[in-house]
Design an enzyme around this catalytic site. Structure first.
Site, mmCIF file in Angstrom:
data_model
loop_
_atom_site.group_PDB
_atom_site.id
_atom_site.type_symbol
_atom_site.label_atom_id
_atom_site.label_comp_id
_atom_site.label_asym_id
_atom_site.label_seq_id
_atom_site.Cartn_x
_atom_site.Cartn_y
_atom_site.Cartn_z
ATOM 1 N N CYS A 86 21.741 -4.105 19.887
ATOM 2 C CA CYS A 86 23.176 -3.667 19.889
ATOM 3 C C CYS A 86 23.556 -4.701 20.457
ATOM 4 C CB CYS A 86 23.495 -1.811 19.825
ATOM 5 S SG CYS A 86 25.200 -2.146 19.800
ATOM 6 N N PRO A 91 0.355 -1.097 -0.411
ATOM 7 C CA PRO A 91 0.249 -0.434 -0.218
ATOM 8 C C PRO A 91 1.180 1.138 -0.206
ATOM 9 C CG PRO A 91 -0.672 -1.312 2.501
ATOM 10 C CD PRO A 91 0.677 -2.599 1.038
ATOM 11 N N ASP A 92 0.287 2.313 -0.798
ATOM 12 C CA ASP A 92 1.544 3.291 -0.322
ATOM 13 C C ASP A 92 0.347 4.490 0.834
ATOM 14 O OD1 ASP A 92 -1.562 4.306 -1.372
ATOM 15 O OD2 ASP A 92 -1.068 5.439 -2.773
ATOM 16 N N PHE A 93 1.116 5.570 0.917
ATOM 17 C CA PHE A 93 0.794 6.288 2.000
ATOM 18 C C PHE A 93 -0.987 7.181 2.160
ATOM 19 C CE2 PHE A 93 4.878 7.654 4.095
ATOM 20 C CZ PHE A 93 4.845 6.714 4.547
ATOM 21 N N ARG A 94 -1.020 7.258 0.656
ATOM 22 C CA ARG A 94 -2.022 8.160 0.227
ATOM 23 C C ARG A 94 -3.307 8.217 -0.310
ATOM 24 N NH1 ARG A 94 2.678 11.038 1.195
ATOM 25 N NH2 ARG A 94 3.000 12.711 2.848
ATOM 26 N N GLN A 151 11.840 7.278 -3.363
ATOM 27 C CA GLN A 151 11.535 7.986 -2.382
ATOM 28 C C GLN A 151 11.104 6.060 -1.520
ATOM 29 O OE1 GLN A 151 8.439 11.136 -2.208
ATOM 30 N NE2 GLN A 151 8.797 9.926 -3.898
ATOM 31 N N ASN A 152 11.089 4.972 -2.428
ATOM 32 C CA ASN A 152 10.047 3.922 -1.691
ATOM 33 C C ASN A 152 11.550 3.381 -0.871
ATOM 34 O OD1 ASN A 152 7.824 4.197 -2.919
ATOM 35 N ND2 ASN A 152 8.711 3.200 -4.796
ATOM 36 N N ILE A 153 11.378 2.659 0.295
ATOM 37 C CA ILE A 153 12.147 1.501 1.071
ATOM 38 C C ILE A 153 11.668 0.597 0.819
ATOM 39 C CG2 ILE A 153 12.071 2.999 2.901
ATOM 40 C CD1 ILE A 153 9.804 2.777 4.970
ATOM 41 N N ASP A 154 11.100 -0.136 0.021
ATOM 42 C CA ASP A 154 10.450 -1.510 -0.275
ATOM 43 C C ASP A 154 12.233 -2.343 -0.851
ATOM 44 O OD1 ASP A 154 10.659 -0.533 -3.179
ATOM 45 O OD2 ASP A 154 8.744 -0.238 -2.718
ATOM 46 N N ARG A 199 -1.479 8.159 -11.016
ATOM 47 C CA ARG A 199 -3.230 7.890 -10.873
ATOM 48 C C ARG A 199 -3.361 9.682 -11.103
ATOM 49 N NH1 ARG A 199 -4.662 4.097 -7.344
ATOM 50 N NH2 ARG A 199 -4.354 2.311 -8.541
ATOM 51 N N THR A 220 3.938 8.974 -7.603
ATOM 52 C CA THR A 220 4.166 9.705 -6.373
ATOM 53 C C THR A 220 3.353 10.905 -6.397
ATOM 54 O OG1 THR A 220 5.751 11.354 -4.842
ATOM 55 C CG2 THR A 220 5.794 10.634 -7.607
ATOM 56 N N CYS A 234 25.950 -2.333 22.871
ATOM 57 C CA CYS A 234 25.158 -1.179 23.986
ATOM 58 C C CYS A 234 23.550 -1.440 24.247
ATOM 59 C CB CYS A 234 25.763 -0.190 23.898
ATOM 60 S SG CYS A 234 24.903 0.135 21.949
ATOM 61 N N HIS A 284 14.581 7.943 0.625
ATOM 62 C CA HIS A 284 14.227 8.242 2.112
ATOM 63 C C HIS A 284 14.945 5.949 2.516
ATOM 64 C CE1 HIS A 284 10.632 10.805 0.815
ATOM 65 N NE2 HIS A 284 11.457 10.796 1.574
HETATM 66 P P1 CNA Z 1 2.157 8.452 -1.357
HETATM 67 O O1 CNA Z 1 2.418 10.254 -1.012
HETATM 68 O O2 CNA Z 1 1.613 7.742 -0.814
HETATM 69 O O3 CNA Z 1 1.882 8.460 -3.131
HETATM 70 C C1 CNA Z 1 1.341 7.796 -4.216
HETATM 71 C C2 CNA Z 1 1.025 8.505 -5.161
HETATM 72 O O4 CNA Z 1 0.804 7.334 -6.491
HETATM 73 C C3 CNA Z 1 0.079 8.845 -5.317
HETATM 74 O O5 CNA Z 1 -0.118 10.249 -6.023
HETATM 75 C C4 CNA Z 1 -1.351 7.529 -6.317
HETATM 76 O O6 CNA Z 1 -2.117 8.139 -6.366
HETATM 77 C C5 CNA Z 1 -0.251 7.033 -6.855
HETATM 78 N N1 CNA Z 1 -0.607 6.053 -6.739
HETATM 79 C C6 CNA Z 1 -0.331 4.926 -5.975
HETATM 80 N N2 CNA Z 1 -0.764 3.426 -6.826
HETATM 81 C C7 CNA Z 1 -0.739 3.828 -8.390
HETATM 82 C C8 CNA Z 1 -0.836 3.086 -9.653
HETATM 83 N N3 CNA Z 1 -1.200 2.333 -9.266
HETATM 84 N N4 CNA Z 1 -0.669 3.979 -10.489
HETATM 85 C C9 CNA Z 1 -0.530 4.884 -10.633
HETATM 86 N N5 CNA Z 1 -1.159 6.114 -9.469
HETATM 87 C C10 CNA Z 1 -0.865 5.256 -8.497
HETATM 88 O O7 CNA Z 1 3.742 8.446 -1.971
HETATM 89 P P2 CNA Z 1 4.808 9.294 -2.170
HETATM 90 O O8 CNA Z 1 6.168 8.196 -2.606
HETATM 91 O O9 CNA Z 1 5.018 10.209 -3.305
HETATM 92 O O10 CNA Z 1 5.475 10.009 -0.395
HETATM 93 C C11 CNA Z 1 6.448 9.683 -0.253
HETATM 94 C C12 CNA Z 1 6.534 8.692 0.835
HETATM 95 C C13 CNA Z 1 5.925 7.453 0.925
HETATM 96 C C14 CNA Z 1 7.868 7.956 1.504
HETATM 97 O O11 CNA Z 1 8.713 8.655 2.024
HETATM 98 C C15 CNA Z 1 8.144 6.706 1.049
HETATM 99 O O12 CNA Z 1 9.046 6.161 2.081
HETATM 100 C C16 CNA Z 1 6.900 6.677 2.016
HETATM 101 N N6 CNA Z 1 6.115 4.531 1.492
HETATM 102 C C17 CNA Z 1 6.419 3.868 0.326
HETATM 103 C C18 CNA Z 1 6.238 2.925 0.374
HETATM 104 C C19 CNA Z 1 6.965 2.079 -0.395
HETATM 105 O O13 CNA Z 1 8.189 1.530 0.181
HETATM 106 N N7 CNA Z 1 6.474 1.010 -1.094
HETATM 107 C C20 CNA Z 1 4.842 2.435 0.620
HETATM 108 C C21 CNA Z 1 4.027 3.304 1.527
HETATM 109 C C22 CNA Z 1 4.731 4.940 1.785
#
Ligand code: CNA
Length: 276
Positions: A138, A13-16, A86-89, A203, A178, A141, A106
């Site tokens: 650790c 899942p993403d964040f938003r 920005q992903n950490i996966d 999206r 993003t 320590c 990140h």
């Molecule tokens: P965000 O803020 O959650 O935005 C994600 C964006 O991607 C949004 O505009 C969505 O509409 C769009 N989106 C989601 N799924 C799709 C899709 N299938 N097709 C097209 N568009 C899509 O995430 P950001 O990366 O912009 O924000 C930065 C944060 C999120 C960073 O600090 C990350 O570490 C953090 N994050 C990372 C992960 C990961 O590593 N996979 C997961 C969740 C959050």
């Protein structure tokens, strides 16, 4: 430049995103508000929610999808100057893009640092504890060892400074999946020259594409996999991308058939997304 939206097709899942994003589904983490999971103050008060998320995102759980392999193909064709994520996966690495081509802005789970004595450890040293729902300590320590994920207010990795050279050199900027809401990452999109086309595949219309678009901006709204497949088709690379994915799948299948664990049940297919 990529974000969490390129990994939602892999099942992360993403964040938003309303409904499916982590910010809408945080009950399981027992935190007072969404950002707390990446706040140092809250982490020292209660590190468990972060490690619950870390366990989920640790390398090996999820697999790269078409979008990651498209970026890998750009690298194979020597067209990828750098991939800022920005992903950490860790799915960019998992797709075979070398670390030298990545800026994991990140952080990542590849390494971890003791929050007290600052000793550094390879990420795999704390893997067993994280998988066993134990807060890693650790061995020297007994401080908490935190994966090198950048929390709010923490410095970005030194490699992030590569942007000062890279963006001036770019002749095309791809921005995929993003919300462009997190700084300083988001502002990188303004660093390419005005004559450089920027292509957003996402999206929603985000950041400067909504607020202050440039003449050469191009936007493909909708699902990122669909948008990438369309671009790949226009480039005439569809067969090549499919061959690359098959080849990488073959490697994973060989690895998993040799492995003793039953973890393949949580592996996600990057061709059909679900598990064909
Ligand atoms: P965000 O803020 O959650 O935005 C994600 C964006 O991607 C949004 O505009 C969505 O509409 C769009 N989106 C989601 N799924 C799709 C899709 N299938 N097709 C097209 N568009 C899509 O995430 P950001 O990366 O912009 O924000 C930065 C944060 C999120 C960073 O600090 C990350 O570490 C953090 N994050 C990372 C992960 C990961 O590593 N996979 C997961 C969740 C959050």
């Amino acid at each position: 430049m990529v974000g969490a939206g390129i990994s939602t097709p892999s099942g992360i899942p993403d964040f938003r995103s309303p409904g499916s994003g982590l910010y809408s589904n945080l009950q399981q983490y027992d935190i007072p508000y969404p950002e707390a999971i990446f706040e140092l103050g809250f982490f020292f008060h209660n590190p468990k929610p972060f490690f619950t998320l870390a366990k989920e995102l640790y390398p090996g759980h999820y697999r790269p999808n078409v979008t990651h392999y498209f970026l890998r193909l750009l690298h194979d064709k020597e067209l990828l100057l750098r991939l800022y994520t920005q992903n950490i996966d860790g799915l960019e690495r998992a797709s075979g893009i070398p670390a030298s081509k990545l800026v994991e802005a990140h952080g990542s789970f590849v390494s971890a640092t003791c929050t007290v004595c600052r000793r550094s450890f390879p990420g795999e040293d704390i893997w067993a504890d994280v998988m066993a729902d134990k807060v890693p300590r650790c061995p020297i320590c007994t401080g908490i060892v935190k994966p090198d994920i950048v929390f709010f207010g923490e410095q970005l990795p030194a490699r992030f400074l590569l942007h000062t050279a890279d963006f001036a050199l770019a002749d095309l900027l791809l921005i995929l999946g993003t919300s462009l809401e997190v700084e300083p990452f988001a502002s990188l999109s303004e660093e390419v020259q005005k004559s450089v086309p920027r292509l957003l595949i996402n999206r929603d219309l985000v950041g400067p594409f909504a607020l202050s678009p440039r003449r050469k901006d191009v936007v493909q709204l909708g699902d990122v996999v669909h948008g990438v497949e369309r671009l790949v088709d226009l480039l005439g690379w569809t067969q090549e991308l499919q061959d690359l994915i098959q080849q990488e799948h073959g490697k994973v299948q060989m690895l998993s058939s040799g492995a003793q664990s039953s973890s393949t049940s949580s592996v996600h297919c990057s061709l059909c997304i679900a598990g064909c």
